[in-house]
Design an enzyme around this catalytic site. Structure first.
Site, PDB file in Angstrom:
ATOM      1  N   ARG A 214      -8.779 -13.693   6.032  1.00  8.53           N
ATOM      2  CA  ARG A 214      -8.936 -13.805   4.498  1.00  8.53           C
ATOM      3  C   ARG A 214      -9.627 -15.088   4.615  1.00  8.53           C
ATOM      4  O   ARG A 214      -9.795 -15.664   3.184  1.00  8.53           O
ATOM      5  CB  ARG A 214      -7.375 -14.630   4.617  1.00  8.53           C
ATOM      6  N   PHE A 230      -2.469  -3.633  -2.987  1.00 13.11           N
ATOM      7  CA  PHE A 230      -1.881  -3.786  -1.812  1.00 13.11           C
ATOM      8  C   PHE A 230      -1.767  -4.826  -1.599  1.00 13.11           C
ATOM      9  O   PHE A 230      -1.807  -5.213   0.795  1.00 13.11           O
ATOM     10  CB  PHE A 230      -3.239  -3.565  -0.470  1.00 13.11           C
ATOM     11  N   ASP A 252       1.459  -3.958  -5.522  1.00 13.32           N
ATOM     12  CA  ASP A 252       1.664  -3.070  -4.272  1.00 13.32           C
ATOM     13  C   ASP A 252       3.209  -2.545  -4.563  1.00 13.32           C
ATOM     14  O   ASP A 252       2.929  -2.859  -5.897  1.00 13.32           O
ATOM     15  CB  ASP A 252       2.174  -4.513  -3.357  1.00 13.32           C
ATOM     16  N   SER A 253       3.056  -1.669  -3.860  1.00 11.82           N
ATOM     17  CA  SER A 253       4.162  -0.983  -4.454  1.00 11.82           C
ATOM     18  C   SER A 253       5.148  -1.641  -4.178  1.00 11.82           C
ATOM     19  O   SER A 253       7.096  -0.938  -4.717  1.00 11.82           O
ATOM     20  CB  SER A 253       4.465   0.755  -3.659  1.00 11.82           C
ATOM     21  N   ALA A 282      -1.382   1.750  -6.005  1.00 10.61           N
ATOM     22  CA  ALA A 282      -2.475   1.520  -6.258  1.00 10.61           C
ATOM     23  C   ALA A 282      -3.156   1.769  -6.548  1.00 10.61           C
ATOM     24  O   ALA A 282      -4.829   2.008  -7.080  1.00 10.61           O
ATOM     25  CB  ALA A 282      -3.134   0.262  -5.075  1.00 10.61           C
ATOM     26  N   ASP A 302      -7.023  -4.000   0.622  1.00 11.39           N
ATOM     27  CA  ASP A 302      -6.183  -4.054   2.487  1.00 11.39           C
ATOM     28  C   ASP A 302      -5.456  -2.847   2.803  1.00 11.39           C
ATOM     29  O   ASP A 302      -3.456  -2.898   2.695  1.00 11.39           O
ATOM     30  CB  ASP A 302      -5.432  -5.187   2.905  1.00 11.39           C
ATOM     31  N   CYS A 342      -7.382  -0.611   8.401  1.00 11.56           N
ATOM     32  CA  CYS A 342      -7.182  -1.047   9.146  1.00 11.56           C
ATOM     33  C   CYS A 342      -6.932   0.778  10.893  1.00 11.56           C
ATOM     34  O   CYS A 342      -5.936   0.271  11.246  1.00 11.56           O
ATOM     35  CB  CYS A 342      -5.806  -1.598   9.548  1.00 11.56           C
TER      36      CYS A 342
HETATM   37  N1  SAH Z   1      -2.763  -7.445   2.122  1.00  8.92           N
HETATM   38  C1  SAH Z   1      -1.442  -7.502   3.215  1.00  8.92           C
HETATM   39  C2  SAH Z   1      -1.061  -6.452   3.912  1.00  8.92           C
HETATM   40  C3  SAH Z   1      -1.696  -5.188   3.141  1.00  8.92           C
HETATM   41  S1  SAH Z   1      -0.123  -4.056   4.550  1.00  8.92           S
HETATM   42  C4  SAH Z   1      -1.931  -8.804   4.107  1.00  8.92           C
HETATM   43  O1  SAH Z   1      -2.829  -9.194   3.835  1.00  8.92           O
HETATM   44  O2  SAH Z   1      -0.723  -9.413   4.654  1.00  8.92           O
HETATM   45  C5  SAH Z   1       0.499  -2.398   3.411  1.00  8.92           C
HETATM   46  C6  SAH Z   1       0.594  -2.961   1.873  1.00  8.92           C
HETATM   47  O3  SAH Z   1       0.338  -1.771   0.624  1.00  8.92           O
HETATM   48  C7  SAH Z   1       2.124  -3.082   1.736  1.00  8.92           C
HETATM   49  O4  SAH Z   1       2.540  -3.979   1.521  1.00  8.92           O
HETATM   50  C8  SAH Z   1       2.614  -2.073   1.760  1.00  8.92           C
HETATM   51  O5  SAH Z   1       3.636  -1.909   0.377  1.00  8.92           O
HETATM   52  C9  SAH Z   1       1.527  -1.276   0.290  1.00  8.92           C
HETATM   53  N2  SAH Z   1       1.506   0.073  -0.680  1.00  8.92           N
HETATM   54  C10 SAH Z   1       1.417   0.873   0.522  1.00  8.92           C
HETATM   55  N3  SAH Z   1       1.145   2.013  -0.373  1.00  8.92           N
HETATM   56  C11 SAH Z   1       0.685   1.982  -1.586  1.00  8.92           C
HETATM   57  C12 SAH Z   1       0.540   2.127  -2.620  1.00  8.92           C
HETATM   58  N4  SAH Z   1       0.613   3.644  -2.746  1.00  8.92           N
HETATM   59  N5  SAH Z   1       0.422   1.217  -3.417  1.00  8.92           N
HETATM   60  C13 SAH Z   1       0.649   0.242  -3.243  1.00  8.92           C
HETATM   61  N6  SAH Z   1       0.960  -0.403  -2.731  1.00  8.92           N
HETATM   62  C14 SAH Z   1       1.010   0.076  -1.256  1.00  8.92           C
END
Ligand code: SAH
Length: 398
Positions: A214, A230, A252-253, A282, A302, A342
């Site tokens: 970050r 995300f 985010d979802s 997303a 991410d 990840c």
């Molecule tokens: N970037 C974040 C971590 C991301 S974790 C950080 O630094 O803290 C992954 C995220 O993706 C979660 O918040 C989850 O709610 C979201 N997610 C999972 N599938 C998704 C989708 N299809 N569309 C949007 N968000 C999604």
């Protein structure tokens, strides 16, 4: 140590001899002495020569997790305590801030198979994923108590990983503190603050492994319109906003995650940065933003773990490619893409290849400015490539 022996098939001892710490079920010729789950067994080759001591896991595809290659070593609670103290000692530099968050133990990468411990301020979260580590639960908690005096220790073991090892469901709060304890812990990360929910039924609440990434991404945020796809609880966005981003779009979802992200911007005095909140899928929304004629100067991508193992890699690769492709299409000339995976099932070189496919389809030239990985509290064990799971690329999309 029970005297039980796991004998490998001739010709199946090469990888473990060379350092890999897992004995797969297909490599086992015979088990003598009827060891119980979690017992320490002696692993020998086809001729009966000693290879290592390991934790037996009869219900798992990974039948033995090697612990120690010294034939004279005594694998008892004291042995475990020494390894555990050493692992925690390796995080000395991260312990100075009482509100800091870091990983204290990273399973095999810290030579402690099946055990993960994270620290969030004065709280600890443990994950116990193998019968061998389960046997050491009590002594692990005792040591944590004496070294760190945590306010509470919570169990957030992954039910699926435990099932694969033949272990029963997840225990919850381990500690003496109230059983209905669902703590929200305020942590600090590089001078920013975040509220992390550690309680039952909630997500862990903060991805510690992206800590340094970050900061690396934020170096590029000044003056840029940033899309944080995300975004979860907004940690990348808070860093970017502090670094002077011209605007933030959170995507985010999860409604809860988005609410938390907005809250985190305010908590850090960044509410005045123009912020847009978009809830949705997303993968579809990146395309939709493009259809809406939107553009950004920086995109952070991410996604969740799409390919935990290699078998899921081909399908995940398509999803990663599409997400990266649409992110690139949204970027203004010379825009910055900070893209992550990840997924343990996708190796760093393959991830880079996926980003190259995206660039080709987007018709853009791409420079890699920085390659990112795991911080030192999530070390990669050279003999176990599976411990390398997080990779990121900061790219300039020309
Ligand atoms: N970037 C974040 C971590 C991301 S974790 C950080 O630094 O803290 C992954 C995220 O993706 C979660 O918040 C989850 O709610 C979201 N997610 C999972 N599938 C998704 C989708 N299809 N569309 C949007 N968000 C999604």
């Amino acid at each position: 140590m029970t005297g039980a022996v796991v004998r490998l098939l001739s010709g199946h001892d090469k990888t473990v001899r060379e350092g890999h710490p897992w004995v797969f079920s297909g490599a086992v010729a015979r088990v003598d002495g009827d060891p119980a789950p979690g017992d320490v067994v002696r692993v020998v080759d086809g001729r009966g020569d000693f290879i290592a001591w390991g934790h037996h896991s009869p219900g798992s595809r990974i039948r033995v997790r090697l612990l120690d290659r010294g034939e004279d070593s005594v694998i008892d609670e004291q042995w475990w305590v020494e390894r555990l103290s050493a692992a925690i000692g390796r995080r000395r530099e991260l312990m100075a801030d009482p509100r800091g968050a870091c990983r204290l133990v990273f399973s095999e990468a810290d030579l402690l198979p099946g055990l993960v411990i994270d620290r969030y301020g004065d709280h600890c979260v443990i994950q116990v994923h193998t019968p061998g580590a389960e046997r050491m639960r009590a002594i692990t908690l005792e040591l944590l108590g004496s070294l760190l005096s945590p306010a509470a220790v919570l169990d957030r073991s992954d039910a699926e990983q435990r099932r694969l090892e033949g272990l029963p469901g997840v225990n919850q709060t381990q500690d003496t503190s109230a059983s209905d304890h669902t703590p929200a812990v305020r942590i600090s990360d590089a001078g920013l603050i975040f509220d992390v929910s550690l309680g039952e039924g909630q997500k862990t609440g903060f991805y510690i492994d992206q800590r340094l990434n970050r900061a690396a991404a934020a170096c590029w945020a000044a003056g840029r319109r940033v899309l944080d796809a995300f975004c979860y609880t907004g940690a990348f966005s808070v860093h970017a906003a502090r670094a002077g981003a011209a605007g933030i779009t959170l995507l985010d979802s999860s409604r809860d995650a988005l609410d938390a992200a907005v809250g985190h911007l305010a908590l850090n005095g960044l509410a005045s940065v123009p912020t847009e909140v978009r809830r949705g899928n997303a993968f579809a929304d990146l395309r939709r933003l493009r259809d809406e004629g939107r553009s950004f100067d920086m995109v952070i991508l991410d996604p969740p773990r799409l390919a935990p193992t290699r078998s899921q890699a081909p399908k995940a690769a398509r999803a990663y490619k599409d997400a990266n492709l649409f992110a690139m299409k949204l970027l203004s000339p010379e825009g910055i893409l900070a893209t992550f995976s990840c997924s343990g099932g996708i190796e760093p070189a393959f991830f880079q290849e996926i980003v190259r496919w995206a660039a080709k389809d987007a018709g853009r030239e791409v420079q890699i400015l920085q390659k990112l990985g795991q911080p030192f509290d999530h070390p990669v064990r050279l003999d176990l490539p599976e411990t390398e799971y997080l990779k990121g690329l900061i790219c300039r999309i020309l």
